[in-house]
Design an enzyme around this catalytic site. Structure first.
Site, mmCIF file in Angstrom:
data_model
loop_
_atom_site.group_PDB
_atom_site.id
_atom_site.type_symbol
_atom_site.label_atom_id
_atom_site.label_comp_id
_atom_site.label_asym_id
_atom_site.label_seq_id
_atom_site.Cartn_x
_atom_site.Cartn_y
_atom_site.Cartn_z
ATOM 1 N N ARG A 70 0.699 0.923 -0.557
ATOM 2 C CA ARG A 70 1.916 1.711 -0.411
ATOM 3 C C ARG A 70 1.934 2.392 0.953
ATOM 4 N NH1 ARG A 70 1.708 5.788 -2.921
ATOM 5 N NH2 ARG A 70 -0.236 5.558 -4.075
ATOM 6 N N TYR A 211 4.218 -5.648 -0.700
ATOM 7 C CA TYR A 211 3.036 -5.256 -1.479
ATOM 8 C C TYR A 211 3.315 -4.213 -2.554
ATOM 9 C CZ TYR A 211 -1.967 -5.134 -2.295
ATOM 10 O OH TYR A 211 -3.212 -5.276 -2.861
ATOM 11 N N LYS A 220 6.763 2.367 -9.085
ATOM 12 C CA LYS A 220 6.805 3.728 -8.537
ATOM 13 C C LYS A 220 8.237 4.148 -8.195
ATOM 14 C CE LYS A 220 2.309 3.573 -8.519
ATOM 15 N NZ LYS A 220 1.506 4.282 -9.511
ATOM 16 N N HIS A 240 3.077 10.212 -13.749
ATOM 17 C CA HIS A 240 2.078 9.249 -13.281
ATOM 18 C C HIS A 240 0.835 9.370 -14.167
ATOM 19 C CE1 HIS A 240 -0.420 7.753 -9.583
ATOM 20 N NE2 HIS A 240 -0.028 6.752 -10.336
ATOM 21 N N SER A 262 -3.594 7.592 -7.559
ATOM 22 C CA SER A 262 -3.848 6.151 -7.501
ATOM 23 C C SER A 262 -5.307 5.884 -7.137
ATOM 24 C CB SER A 262 -2.953 5.504 -6.441
ATOM 25 O OG SER A 262 -1.602 5.751 -6.739
ATOM 26 N N CYS A 264 -8.042 6.351 -8.872
ATOM 27 C CA CYS A 264 -9.012 7.353 -9.331
ATOM 28 C C CYS A 264 -9.460 7.073 -10.764
ATOM 29 C CB CYS A 264 -8.435 8.758 -9.241
ATOM 30 S SG CYS A 264 -8.292 9.377 -7.556
ATOM 31 N N GLY A 265 -9.229 5.858 -11.251
ATOM 32 C CA GLY A 265 -9.813 5.482 -12.539
ATOM 33 C C GLY A 265 -8.892 5.582 -13.746
ATOM 34 N N THR A 267 -6.949 3.209 -14.973
ATOM 35 C CA THR A 267 -7.100 1.973 -15.755
ATOM 36 C C THR A 267 -8.433 1.983 -16.507
ATOM 37 O OG1 THR A 267 -5.785 0.870 -14.065
ATOM 38 C CG2 THR A 267 -6.954 -0.548 -15.622
ATOM 39 N N ASP A 287 -0.638 3.636 -16.180
ATOM 40 C CA ASP A 287 -0.107 4.185 -14.926
ATOM 41 C C ASP A 287 1.065 5.151 -15.089
ATOM 42 O OD1 ASP A 287 -0.339 4.282 -12.091
ATOM 43 O OD2 ASP A 287 1.375 2.955 -11.870
ATOM 44 N N ASN A 377 -8.101 -2.103 -1.735
ATOM 45 C CA ASN A 377 -6.931 -1.952 -2.613
ATOM 46 C C ASN A 377 -6.481 -3.305 -3.174
ATOM 47 O OD1 ASN A 377 -4.899 -0.304 -3.897
ATOM 48 N ND2 ASN A 377 -3.405 -0.986 -2.369
ATOM 49 N N ARG A 379 -5.827 -6.118 -5.895
ATOM 50 C CA ARG A 379 -5.269 -5.837 -7.228
ATOM 51 C C ARG A 379 -5.265 -7.066 -8.122
ATOM 52 N NH1 ARG A 379 -3.357 -0.322 -8.257
ATOM 53 N NH2 ARG A 379 -3.677 0.691 -6.266
ATOM 54 N N ARG A 410 -10.432 13.189 -7.575
ATOM 55 C CA ARG A 410 -11.737 12.834 -7.057
ATOM 56 C C ARG A 410 -12.239 14.003 -6.214
ATOM 57 N NH1 ARG A 410 -13.601 7.408 -6.173
ATOM 58 N NH2 ARG A 410 -11.890 6.271 -7.125
#
Ligand code: SAT
Ligand code: MN
Length: 595
Positions: A70, A211, A220, A240, A262, A264-265, A267, A287, A377, A379, A410
């Protein structure tokens, strides 16, 4: 055009976009498997996609090295006044932005097909769902939208029946002159990329990037930036957040929604397999959560998406086995490395590093190579139904009732593993002051600390001060039925730079304490920053964590926390008049408690 569009607004918008962008052809998508396969065959033939022989129906794409995440600097909230967009958003006046972008869109689809993608965010026909139509010249966007959203001709039928839609215009910004060979990942240079939102008219214009969140406009752009502005007007929440269901050994269900920035875990937590005995975790979303107050006065959440666009690096059978099983087949990989036997690979995927790979830039790679084989990043795109622990109720139109909110980020230091808010207002303060070290999900420096309120800094479609007011108002409406609020940090490190907490499945120990707090079963001690579990309150059975490490993990260093205050004050000052008084008081209370 392959179908006749009956909806007048859609028909005239398609014609307007076609007159401006001048594509060679127009194709209206139906979301079928045949369409997906046809599109993928074209992408293979053009050299954009690589078929992975090791994984059935799976493909690898390599983006242009300049188009890998992004672009927050090129993302705009175009409200009639700059004040309405607030301090966290880039702003250009609508007339000026549209004039600039019309100039860019002029002829931008020459030599390409314009795809019209009708999609639903949320189950088709659910009262909470919203319809979007994306116009895009990227077949990569079409196949990804097939997985991430509900693309269907049923959506067109709903429009025919009078439903409204959110127009999402997208171009990669790379017209193809006659006779010229295409590149695998066409896009426009950074300075002409624009990811623009017009929340006052529910409109999205994106130009120049192919992307992720820049291009898959249901995610988003629609489900967060436009939806958050709608949610404020209409009295609901677009956040989010991941959504998960925990079930206790006694069979009691708890629903948790958690907001982390985004990469930071989210998923990993959403698919976590508890290490605490007898507890079960099921995934509802990883998400985005849309939440409305139900007839029972509680907050009910749906996941508006239908797939996962997850960060690949770091995902493995030890960190997230359920994600690994989700991506066994029918997957789109982007910017992963390619193994010699035709599979995708990324840093952290396997203990043994392959002796030879083709890296995400298409170059030979060996363990001696300095650069990462996969982009940080990189995916995977996979349908949610492929997740072995997807909750059977994940598509329930009325959603699931939320018991617990978690905020976090984080932080290598300062912030302990977990604490609970004293009240809803205190919880909103925790969300408002959430901070995290930046990740590669956005183009820019990695590892800088930034305040990211509610993990929504890049995604709030209006003034963040008003957003905080909205959260306070929702708390008043929910009253005693409001979810409990917690703050976590899985990422605290010791003096040697090692993570103190094992994380992943052991995060269930923290979630279990939260559930017991909801039930009034577990204890806590008061600290200046919030309620924290005493050692006996956490189920640490079977965990090999030394007592000094545990102490460090849970420590609240007063001097360090006092040092945070000026940064919080500066952060709050950016909201000016629109900062809720109640949050100023929360800050004063924190200062007092710190002594
Ligand atoms: O590229 S996306 O915005 O979809 C992923 C993320 O940053 O969460
Ligand atoms: Mn995200």
């Amino acid at each position: 055009m392959n179908v006749t569009v009956k909806n007048k607004k859609l028909d005239s918008w398609i014609k307007e976009a076609a007159a401006m962008c001048q594509p060679d052809a127009i194709y209206v998508c139906d979301g079928t498997r045949e369409e997906y396969d046809r599109m993928m065959s074209k992408l293979l033939a053009s050299g954009s996609a690589i078929s992975l022989t090791k994984r059935s129906n799976s493909y690898l794409f390599r983006s242009d090295p300049s188009d890998v995440a992004r672009v927050e600097d090129r993302t705009f909230i175009s409200t009639s006044s700059k004040e309405e967009a607030g301090p966290t958003n880039n702003w250009i006046a609508p007339a000026e932005l549209k004039a600039t972008m019309r100039g860019l869109y002029k002829g931008c689809m020459k030599g390409r097909t314009m795809y019209v993608i009708p999609f639903s965010m949320g189950p088709i026909g659910s009262p909470i769902s919203k319809i979007g139509v994306e116009i895009s010249d990227s077949p990569y966007v079409v196949v990804n939208m097939h997985i991430m959203t509900r693309v269907s001709s049923k959506v067109l039928a709903l429009l025919d029946a009078g439903e409204d839609f959110i127009p999402c215009l997208h171009s990669i910004g790379a017209p193809l002159p006659p006779g010229q060979k295409d590149v695998p990942w066409p896009c426009a240079p950074m300075e002409s990329k624009y990811i623009s939102h017009f929340p006052e008219e529910n409109l999205i214009w994106s130009y120049g990037s192919g992307y992720g969140g820049n291009a898959l406009l249901g995610k988003k752009c629609l489900a967060l930036r436009i939806a958050s502005a709608m949610a404020r007007r209409e009295g609901w929440l677009a956040e989010h957040m991941l959504i998960l269901r925990l079930t206790s050994p006694e069979g009691k269900q708890y629903h948790i929604a958690a907001a982390f920035p985004s990469a930071c875990g989210k998923t990993n937590l959403a698919m976590m397999q508890p290490s605490v005995k007898g507890w079960k975790c099921e995934c509802i979303g990883d998400d985005i959560a849309w939440m409305k107050v139900g007839g029972d006065g509680r907050l009910h959440a749906i996941n508006p998406e239908s797939g996962f666009f997850g960060v690949a690096p770091g995902t493995s059978y030890s960190t997230n086995p359920m994600a690994m099983d989700t991506i066994g087949k029918n997957v789109i990989f982007t910017n992963c490395a390619l193994t010699d036997d035709g599979d995708a690979w990324w840093e952290g995927m396997t203990d043994d590093v392959p002796a030879h790979l083709i890296d995400w830039k298409g170059r030979d790679w060996t363990p001696e190579s300095k650069a990462d084989a996969a982009h940080p990043n990189a995916r995977f795109t996979a349908h949610a139904s492929q997740c072995p622990v997807i909750c059977k109720d994940w598509e329930k139109p009325e959603g699931v009732p939320i018991d617990i909110f978690i905020f976090g980020g984080r932080r290598g230091s300062v912030v302990p593993l977990v604490y609970e808010a004293y009240s809803w207002e205190h919880g909103v303060f925790l969300g408002a002051t959430a901070a995290s070290e930046t990740t590669s999900a956005n183009i820019g420096a990695v590892g800088n600390l930034r305040r990211d309120p509610f993990a929504m800094k890049p995604f709030c479609g209006y003034h963040m001060g008003d957003y905080l007011h909205h959260w306070l108002a929702m708390g008043e409406r929910l009253g005693s039925r409001a979810p409990r609020i917690f703050y976590v940090n899985w990422f605290r490190k010791n003096g040697d730079g090692k993570f103190l907490w094992p994380g992943f499945s052991d995060n269930s120990r923290v979630l279990k304490w939260m559930c017991e707090r909801v039930d009034g079963k577990a204890g806590a001690r008061e600290t200046p920053i919030g309620l924290m579990p005493r050692e006996e309150d956490l189920d640490l059975a079977g965990l090999s964590l030394t007592p000094p490490d545990m102490q460090e993990l849970m420590s609240v260093n007063i001097a360090e926390w006092k040092a945070e205050i000026p940064d919080i004050e500066a952060h709050f000052a950016t909201f000016g008049e629109r900062l809720p008084e109640r949050l100023k008081h929360q800050l004063q209370d924190l200062v007092k408690r710190l002594g």
